[in-house]
Design a protein around this motif. Structure first.
Motif, PDB file in Angstrom:
ATOM      1  N   GLU A  46      -7.464  33.483 -19.676  1.00 11.88           N
ATOM      2  CA  GLU A  46      -6.879  32.689 -20.608  1.00 11.88           C
ATOM      3  C   GLU A  46      -5.789  31.870 -19.988  1.00 11.88           C
ATOM      4  OE1 GLU A  46      -7.203  34.158 -25.333  1.00 11.88           O
ATOM      5  OE2 GLU A  46      -5.861  35.042 -24.091  1.00 11.88           O
ATOM      6  N   ALA A  50      -4.167  28.583 -24.548  1.00 17.91           N
ATOM      7  CA  ALA A  50      -5.302  29.163 -25.335  1.00 17.91           C
ATOM      8  C   ALA A  50      -5.103  30.444 -25.772  1.00 17.91           C
ATOM      9  CB  ALA A  50      -6.633  29.177 -24.406  1.00 17.91           C
ATOM     10  N   GLY A  51      -4.254  31.252 -25.055  1.00 12.24           N
ATOM     11  CA  GLY A  51      -3.938  32.935 -25.510  1.00 12.24           C
ATOM     12  C   GLY A  51      -2.908  32.537 -26.890  1.00 12.24           C
ATOM     13  N   VAL A  53      -2.720  30.100 -28.965  1.00  9.94           N
ATOM     14  CA  VAL A  53      -3.533  29.702 -30.151  1.00  9.94           C
ATOM     15  C   VAL A  53      -4.469  30.902 -30.625  1.00  9.94           C
ATOM     16  CG1 VAL A  53      -5.578  28.419 -30.899  1.00  9.94           C
ATOM     17  CG2 VAL A  53      -3.696  27.364 -29.414  1.00  9.94           C
ATOM     18  N   ARG A  54      -4.884  31.707 -29.727  1.00 11.74           N
ATOM     19  CA  ARG A  54      -5.741  33.073 -30.150  1.00 11.74           C
ATOM     20  C   ARG A  54      -4.899  34.097 -30.879  1.00 11.74           C
ATOM     21  NH1 ARG A  54      -5.618  37.489 -28.058  1.00 11.74           N
ATOM     22  NH2 ARG A  54      -4.903  36.845 -26.031  1.00 11.74           N
ATOM     23  N   GLU A  55      -3.713  34.351 -30.341  1.00 12.37           N
ATOM     24  CA  GLU A  55      -2.720  35.144 -30.685  1.00 12.37           C
ATOM     25  C   GLU A  55      -2.096  34.860 -31.952  1.00 12.37           C
ATOM     26  OE1 GLU A  55      -1.576  38.420 -30.123  1.00 12.37           O
ATOM     27  OE2 GLU A  55      -2.645  38.644 -28.252  1.00 12.37           O
ATOM     28  N   LEU A  57      -3.595  33.047 -34.381  1.00 13.33           N
ATOM     29  CA  LEU A  57      -4.661  33.043 -35.259  1.00 13.33           C
ATOM     30  C   LEU A  57      -4.743  34.633 -35.729  1.00 13.33           C
ATOM     31  CD1 LEU A  57      -6.934  31.836 -36.787  1.00 13.33           C
ATOM     32  CD2 LEU A  57      -8.374  31.935 -34.851  1.00 13.33           C
ATOM     33  N   GLU A  58      -5.139  35.195 -34.613  1.00 12.98           N
ATOM     34  CA  GLU A  58      -5.196  36.767 -35.098  1.00 12.98           C
ATOM     35  C   GLU A  58      -4.004  37.361 -35.914  1.00 12.98           C
ATOM     36  OE1 GLU A  58      -7.377  37.708 -30.878  1.00 12.98           O
ATOM     37  OE2 GLU A  58      -5.499  38.592 -31.044  1.00 12.98           O
ATOM     38  N   ARG A  63      -4.228  28.117 -38.535  1.00 11.26           N
ATOM     39  CA  ARG A  63      -4.953  27.253 -37.429  1.00 11.26           C
ATOM     40  C   ARG A  63      -4.612  25.843 -37.242  1.00 11.26           C
ATOM     41  NH1 ARG A  63     -10.370  29.537 -37.302  1.00 11.26           N
ATOM     42  NH2 ARG A  63     -10.563  31.238 -38.844  1.00 11.26           N
TER      43      ARG A  63
END
Length: 162
Positions: A46, A50-51, A53-55, A57-58, A63
């Motif tokens: 990542e 991108a990382g 956005v993922r973190e 969201l998790e 979003r």
């Protein structure tokens, strides 16, 4: 990577945790909850955006974030699960057009589920008056500057401030 997310009323989203496995080398774990902006580490493939956005969201289920600039960076050595590790944090501004949307984590790791106590949208006055521990350091003052239009053009190193 960490997200400094503001809602449409300029409240910042923080999450509370209490993790007895985390402390400064030579120090002790915090007895009270620590408030931090959401975020975490990168997967092997990542990039930082991108990382993040993922973190986010998790950890929050959010979003619809409008991403702004990277604001600050900080290096800190912490004892984490019995081992000293260096954490390289970068803080990016994000905005949500809604007012304090509900936060619902969607993919917490087992360890995160055991230490995360909850989330709260903080107004700057309450954050500035809070006497507990908040990371990054001086968050209320830093956000006042950003909201006044003093957005750094390159990331500011805040390592020396804690």
């Amino acid at each position: 990577m960490r997200a400094v997310v503001l809602d449409r009323r300029s409240r910042v989203l923080l999450q509370a945790y209490r993790d007895p496995s985390v402390h400064r080398p030579g120090g002790r774990p915090h007895a009270n909850p620590v408030w931090i902006v959401p975020g975490g580490g990168l997967a092997a493939d990542e990039d930082a955006s991108a990382g993040l956005v993922r973190e986010l969201l998790e950890e929050t289920g959010l979003r619809d974030v409008g991403w702004g600039p990277w604001l600050w960076r900080r290096s800190v050595d912490l004892v984490y699960q019995g081992r000293v590790r260096r954490f390289e944090e970068r803080y990016r501004l994000g905005t949500i057009e809604r007012q304090a949307p509900p936060v619902r984590p969607v993919a917490l790791e087992q360890h995160e589920r055991s230490v995360l106590l909850g989330h709260h949208w903080w107004c700057l006055a309450d954050l500035a008056a809070y006497t507990g521990t908040v990371y990054p350091p001086r968050l209320a003052a830093r956000l006042r500057e950003v909201l006044a239009g003093h957005v750094p053009t390159t990331e500011v190193d805040i390592t020396s401030e804690g």
